[in-house]
Design a protein around this motif. Structure first.
Motif, mmCIF file in Angstrom:
data_model
loop_
_atom_site.group_PDB
_atom_site.id
_atom_site.type_symbol
_atom_site.label_atom_id
_atom_site.label_comp_id
_atom_site.label_asym_id
_atom_site.label_seq_id
_atom_site.Cartn_x
_atom_site.Cartn_y
_atom_site.Cartn_z
ATOM 1 N N TYR A 168 8.109 -108.023 5.830
ATOM 2 C CA TYR A 168 9.048 -108.234 6.937
ATOM 3 C C TYR A 168 10.036 -109.355 6.644
ATOM 4 N N LEU A 203 3.255 -105.627 12.552
ATOM 5 C CA LEU A 203 4.243 -106.689 12.722
ATOM 6 C C LEU A 203 3.659 -107.892 13.440
ATOM 7 N N GLU A 204 2.733 -107.653 14.385
ATOM 8 C CA GLU A 204 2.159 -108.741 15.172
ATOM 9 C C GLU A 204 1.347 -109.718 14.318
ATOM 10 N N MET A 208 5.914 -115.533 13.753
ATOM 11 C CA MET A 208 6.797 -115.206 14.854
ATOM 12 C C MET A 208 8.268 -115.181 14.416
ATOM 13 N N ASP A 210 9.425 -114.093 11.656
ATOM 14 C CA ASP A 210 9.695 -112.774 11.069
ATOM 15 C C ASP A 210 9.773 -111.707 12.156
ATOM 16 N N GLN A 211 8.904 -111.810 13.158
ATOM 17 C CA GLN A 211 8.916 -110.843 14.253
ATOM 18 C C GLN A 211 10.235 -110.896 15.016
ATOM 19 N N TYR A 214 13.181 -109.501 12.877
ATOM 20 C CA TYR A 214 13.085 -108.050 12.716
ATOM 21 C C TYR A 214 13.417 -107.330 14.016
ATOM 22 N N ARG A 215 12.872 -107.820 15.129
ATOM 23 C CA ARG A 215 13.146 -107.176 16.423
ATOM 24 C C ARG A 215 14.622 -107.322 16.798
ATOM 25 N N GLU A 250 14.055 -104.671 22.485
ATOM 26 C CA GLU A 250 13.953 -105.426 21.240
ATOM 27 C C GLU A 250 14.647 -106.776 21.355
#
Length: 424
Positions: A168, A203-204, A208, A210-211, A214-215, A250
């Motif tokens: 990610y 993803l979780e 955070m 990276d999350q 990406y979102r 998102e």
């Protein structure tokens, strides 16, 4: 610092699997070793360094050290295109080493890719100022995509040591490159590669940061595709009703989890989240806009026009800010929001007439003229019909009698509770 010393320090890091220290030795932004390296090798060229050091160090570290030194020298001399080319050469050599290692090399990979992307931008700026074709960012996107592929396709490492733990972060760097060069169509390929690989941790389980990144890019892609989640109502004939766009979900996640110490990132997210919420009739507060003056300058005039039902001022703001809105790919959303302003004019007309159950089309036509939007009566009837379809007005049009028959209760429902159709 001679190149032999740099190679020695790198060798110690590799033997100890010390990714953090290795990242610092490969960075062009570490002033201590960079200044020492540059001063000890003034006037060095690729030919002179290759003759002296090529094959003296274990491959590919001879190529990596030489390219790193040449990138440092080019940066100090403000030759950004040359700096990018040397950094690209260094990253390509590093990827040959990366492909046979476990996830301890992810940290140095992030450093060299991030600096590659930054140097690509600087290199393209230099080329643009010289009126030459800008190619650095596109080339950087290709190299970053190669690194992403090497993370995704790790089949030999143990799960805890797999390079897939870098998927990610790598894809976020790739997406940044694609958006930079306006090649968003290629973004779907890397996302499909992730979705098709069931071995990648969810993803979780990633950091955070990276999350959120990406979102954020998922939201932008959904926004560009006008990708909305719809469900079929039980009405006859069936209607596809807008519930919540994927883009909003998102971007909302990205904003809610974005670190408070990153106001610039929060502003980027809100740039796209605000118009999405405006389409639903949910407007940002004055307090929020004061935190981000640039957003107030972008959306403030539209919000004021909507509250006042001022079509003329809305259109004027749309014309003044057109170039910026087109650049951000949100012009069409703001055009859709204009329908809220039109519905406010119809509601004011209804209030002035003391909330009758029937309002003539000519009355709404006159209200539009007063609001500074003259048009033919047929066009006014079309706007009324559109407002009914979009849920701004509850009722129907009797075309023969030129009357709008309104619902007995809640003829002009609150924007937040109306049924939205066709994505708006």
């Amino acid at each position: 610092m001679k190149l032999e010393n740099l190679a020695h320090h790198i060798n110690l890091c590799v033997k100890a699997n010390n990714g953090i220290k290795l990242a610092s030795w490969l960075s062009t932004n570490e002033p201590d070793h960079v200044d020492a390296l540059r001063k000890a090798n003034i006037g060095s060229t690729r030919d002179s360094l290759s003759k002296k050091y090529m094959n003296k160090f274990a491959s590919p570290w001879d190529e990596i050290c030489i390219a790193h030194l040449l990138a440092v020298i080019a940066i100090s001399e403000n030759r950004m295109e040359d700096a990018y080319k040397e950094q690209a050469s260094m990253v390509n050599a590093f990827l040959r080493f990366f492909g046979v290692q476990t996830n301890w090399v992810l940290t140095p990979l992030w450093v060299v890719l991030t600096e590659l992307r930054q140097l690509a931008h600087d290199g393209d700026v230099e080329l643009y100022n010289q009126q030459k074709l800008t190619t650095c960012c596109e080339d950087a996107a290709r190299i970053c995509n190669k690194a992403f592929t090497m993370c995704v396709t790790d089949r030999t490492s143990q799960p805890a040591e797999s390079r897939k733990w870098g998927v990610y972060r790598a894809v976020n760097i790739v997406l940044k490159c694609y958006f930079k060069v306006n090649r968003t169509n290629l973004s779907k390929n890397v996302i499909r590669a992730i979705e098709a690989n069931s071995d990648i941790p969810s993803l979780e389980q990633f950091e955070m940061t990276d999350q959120v990144t990406y979102r954020y890019y998922q939201g932008l892609l959904a926004l560009l595709d006008e990708n909305y989640s719809r469900v079929r109502e039980t009405s006859d004939p069936p209607v596809y009703a807008y519930i919540c766009p994927q883009a909003e979900g998102e971007l909302s996640f990205a904003f809610e989890h974005c670190h408070y110490s990153s106001p610039r990132n929060q502003e980027r997210i809100l740039t796209f989240l605000i118009p999405l919420r405006m389409m639903k009739g949910s407007f940002p507060t004055v307090r929020l806009l004061k935190r981000f003056p640039s957003l107030e300058g972008l959306y403030g005039r539209f919000l004021k026009s909507i509250r006042e039902g001022n079509i003329v001022e809305f259109d004027r703001a749309l014309l003044d800010l057109e170039a910026r809105l087109v650049q951000l790919n949100i012009w069409l959303m703001i055009v859709k929001v204009r329908e809220i302003t039109v519905s406010r004019v119809f509601r004011k007309c209804w209030l002035v007439l003391n909330k009758p159950s029937r309002v003539s089309i000519p009355a709404f036509h006159a209200a539009l003229k007063v609001a500074g939007s003259p048009m033919e009566i047929a066009e006014a009837e079309c706007l009324v019909a559109n407002s009914i379809f979009k849920g701004f007005i509850k009722g129907y049009i009797s075309h023969d009698t030129q009357l709008v028959v309104l619902a007995k209760t809640d003829a002009f429902p609150r924007l937040g509770v109306r049924v939205l159709r066709n994505g708006f």
